[in-house]
Design a protein around this motif. Structure first.
Motif, mmCIF file in Angstrom:
data_model
loop_
_atom_site.group_PDB
_atom_site.id
_atom_site.type_symbol
_atom_site.label_atom_id
_atom_site.label_comp_id
_atom_site.label_asym_id
_atom_site.label_seq_id
_atom_site.Cartn_x
_atom_site.Cartn_y
_atom_site.Cartn_z
ATOM 1 N N LYS A 32 0.837 -1.198 0.000
ATOM 2 C CA LYS A 32 0.000 0.000 0.000
ATOM 3 C C LYS A 32 0.871 1.247 0.000
ATOM 4 C CE LYS A 32 -3.857 -1.997 2.570
ATOM 5 N NZ LYS A 32 -4.577 -1.990 3.835
ATOM 6 N N THR A 33 1.897 1.266 0.839
ATOM 7 C CA THR A 33 2.791 2.413 0.922
ATOM 8 C C THR A 33 4.101 2.075 0.235
ATOM 9 O OG1 THR A 33 3.703 1.671 3.034
ATOM 10 C CG2 THR A 33 1.805 3.152 3.126
ATOM 11 N N GLU A 34 4.887 3.098 -0.055
ATOM 12 C CA GLU A 34 6.155 2.879 -0.735
ATOM 13 C C GLU A 34 7.153 2.220 0.233
ATOM 14 O OE1 GLU A 34 9.229 5.300 -3.577
ATOM 15 O OE2 GLU A 34 8.312 6.385 -1.925
ATOM 16 N N PRO A 35 7.589 0.998 -0.070
ATOM 17 C CA PRO A 35 8.509 0.304 0.840
ATOM 18 C C PRO A 35 9.958 0.755 0.653
ATOM 19 C CG PRO A 35 7.867 -1.149 -0.949
ATOM 20 C CD PRO A 35 7.121 0.145 -1.152
ATOM 21 N N ASP A 36 10.744 0.584 1.719
ATOM 22 C CA ASP A 36 12.188 0.783 1.664
ATOM 23 C C ASP A 36 12.824 -0.572 1.419
ATOM 24 O OD1 ASP A 36 12.076 3.530 2.260
ATOM 25 O OD2 ASP A 36 11.942 3.107 4.398
ATOM 26 N N VAL A 37 13.712 -0.645 0.432
ATOM 27 C CA VAL A 37 14.336 -1.906 0.065
ATOM 28 C C VAL A 37 15.843 -1.782 0.255
ATOM 29 C CG1 VAL A 37 14.680 -3.601 -1.763
ATOM 30 C CG2 VAL A 37 12.538 -2.338 -1.634
ATOM 31 N N ARG A 55 11.011 -3.181 3.909
ATOM 32 C CA ARG A 55 10.276 -2.639 5.037
ATOM 33 C C ARG A 55 9.141 -1.772 4.503
ATOM 34 N NH1 ARG A 55 14.189 -4.163 8.004
ATOM 35 N NH2 ARG A 55 15.777 -3.355 9.250
ATOM 36 N N SER A 56 7.924 -2.125 4.903
ATOM 37 C CA SER A 56 6.749 -1.345 4.522
ATOM 38 C C SER A 56 5.869 -1.235 5.754
ATOM 39 C CB SER A 56 5.984 -2.027 3.386
ATOM 40 O OG SER A 56 4.817 -1.307 3.078
ATOM 41 N N GLY A 57 5.861 -0.059 6.360
ATOM 42 C CA GLY A 57 5.140 0.109 7.618
ATOM 43 C C GLY A 57 5.801 -0.755 8.684
ATOM 44 N N SER A 58 5.015 -1.597 9.347
ATOM 45 C CA SER A 58 5.578 -2.479 10.377
ATOM 46 C C SER A 58 5.901 -3.863 9.824
ATOM 47 C CB SER A 58 4.598 -2.603 11.542
ATOM 48 O OG SER A 58 3.400 -3.214 11.099
ATOM 49 N N THR A 59 5.720 -4.073 8.520
ATOM 50 C CA THR A 59 5.997 -5.361 7.898
ATOM 51 C C THR A 59 7.429 -5.391 7.399
ATOM 52 O OG1 THR A 59 3.705 -5.518 7.180
ATOM 53 C CG2 THR A 59 5.267 -6.971 6.101
ATOM 54 N N VAL A 60 8.151 -6.449 7.750
ATOM 55 C CA VAL A 60 9.526 -6.637 7.296
ATOM 56 C C VAL A 60 9.612 -7.996 6.626
ATOM 57 C CG1 VAL A 60 11.936 -6.812 7.983
ATOM 58 C CG2 VAL A 60 10.422 -5.254 9.197
ATOM 59 N N ILE A 61 10.123 -8.014 5.401
ATOM 60 C CA ILE A 61 10.319 -9.260 4.666
ATOM 61 C C ILE A 61 11.797 -9.339 4.327
ATOM 62 C CG2 ILE A 61 9.725 -10.559 2.598
ATOM 63 C CD1 ILE A 61 7.098 -8.903 2.553
ATOM 64 N N ARG A 62 12.395 -10.495 4.637
ATOM 65 C CA ARG A 62 13.833 -10.654 4.414
ATOM 66 C C ARG A 62 14.087 -11.970 3.714
ATOM 67 N NH1 ARG A 62 18.184 -13.092 6.287
ATOM 68 N NH2 ARG A 62 20.163 -12.026 6.181
ATOM 69 N N ARG A 95 -2.506 -5.645 5.634
ATOM 70 C CA ARG A 95 -1.341 -4.785 5.445
ATOM 71 C C ARG A 95 -0.991 -4.543 3.982
ATOM 72 N NH1 ARG A 95 3.027 -6.963 9.824
ATOM 73 N NH2 ARG A 95 1.583 -7.340 11.507
ATOM 74 N N LEU A 96 -1.345 -5.505 3.116
ATOM 75 C CA LEU A 96 -0.958 -5.408 1.714
ATOM 76 C C LEU A 96 -2.158 -5.052 0.841
ATOM 77 C CD1 LEU A 96 1.318 -8.559 1.426
ATOM 78 C CD2 LEU A 96 2.004 -6.215 1.867
ATOM 79 N N GLU A 138 0.491 -11.593 14.892
ATOM 80 C CA GLU A 138 1.293 -10.709 14.053
ATOM 81 C C GLU A 138 2.781 -11.000 14.223
ATOM 82 O OE1 GLU A 138 -0.894 -6.465 13.599
ATOM 83 O OE2 GLU A 138 -0.436 -7.076 15.667
ATOM 84 N N ALA A 139 3.213 -11.292 15.439
ATOM 85 C CA ALA A 139 4.629 -11.595 15.693
ATOM 86 C C ALA A 139 5.035 -12.881 14.983
ATOM 87 C CB ALA A 139 4.879 -11.708 17.191
ATOM 88 N N ILE A 140 4.173 -13.894 14.997
ATOM 89 C CA ILE A 140 4.480 -15.153 14.298
ATOM 90 C C ILE A 140 4.577 -14.894 12.803
ATOM 91 C CG2 ILE A 140 3.567 -17.430 13.704
ATOM 92 C CD1 ILE A 140 2.497 -17.570 16.606
ATOM 93 N N LEU A 141 3.691 -14.066 12.275
ATOM 94 C CA LEU A 141 3.737 -13.711 10.862
ATOM 95 C C LEU A 141 5.052 -13.016 10.533
ATOM 96 C CD1 LEU A 141 2.454 -13.288 8.059
ATOM 97 C CD2 LEU A 141 1.427 -11.210 8.980
ATOM 98 N N GLN A 142 5.456 -12.037 11.338
ATOM 99 C CA GLN A 142 6.715 -11.335 11.107
ATOM 100 C C GLN A 142 7.895 -12.288 11.171
ATOM 101 O OE1 GLN A 142 7.721 -8.175 10.269
ATOM 102 N NE2 GLN A 142 5.570 -7.888 9.775
ATOM 103 N N MET A 143 7.890 -13.212 12.147
ATOM 104 C CA MET A 143 8.973 -14.185 12.282
ATOM 105 C C MET A 143 9.073 -15.027 11.007
ATOM 106 S SD MET A 143 9.430 -17.239 15.072
ATOM 107 C CE MET A 143 7.918 -18.046 14.562
#
Length: 180
Positions: A32-37, A55-62, A95-96, A138-143
């Motif tokens: 939805k928002t512009e992510p930082d990569v 990183r997009s908002g509180s979502t982090v994908i690695r 979130r997406l 949400e924490a399990i999702l982030q993990m």
């Protein structure tokens, strides 16, 4: 997408950076928002290693990929991120962007390298984080999105207590909650 490229102990040509920006840029439709990569290129023992953190908002994908060719590493990283997003689609819907999945095409923290001696304790790395308040789900999702075996957070269900969720060997999840 806002890109930050880092080359560790290697000089990567601009055409590789442009290719990575083009391929990873296609993932923009999911957010939805512009992510930082953040994209980190490195080479170790003849393997081309690519680490991508979005990183997009509180979502982090690695994702980290290692192959014999940097272009293949980029393609594998993009495929891994898309796989993670599709796998966690129902959890990430809030979130997406929902319409991103309709147009989708078909298809670690610190671990010491050596044993430490008994008498000496040496801290070799320090990381500082802002612990966002979130639910256990949400924490399990982030993990799972950062592909780690544990995740520290502030537990909304426990009044903001510091907590850690972790993957158990039996496939389930566990949680450690601060009693303070």
């Amino acid at each position: 997408m806002k890109f930050t490229f880092t080359d560790k102990k290697v000089n990567i040509p601009n055409r590789v950076h442009a290719y990575a920006e083009k391929k990873i840029g296609k993932l923009d439709r999911y957010f939805k928002t512009e992510p930082d990569v953040s994209v980190i290129f490195s080479v170790e023992k003849g393997r081309n290693i690519l680490e991508v953190t979005i990183r997009s908002g509180s979502t982090v994908i690695r994702v980290a990929e290692s192959t014999s060719d940097m272009f293949v590493s980029i393609d594998a990283a993009v495929a891994s991120i898309e796989r993670q997003l599709r796998k966690n689609k129902s959890r990430l819907e809030k979130r997406l962007r929902k319409e991103a999945f309709e147009a989708a095409p078909a298809e670690e923290y610190f671990v010491p390298d050596e044993d430490e001696e008994e008498d000496t304790i040496q801290v070799v790395r320090t990381k500082r984080f802002f612990f966002n308040p979130m639910t256990v789900e949400e924490a399990i999702l982030q993990m799972n999105l950062v592909n780690h075996s544990f995740f520290a957070f502030r537990n909304e269900d426990e009044g903001g207590a510091y907590s850690v969720v972790y993957k158990r060997n039996d496939g389930g999840y566990g949680i450690i909650v601060d009693q303070a």
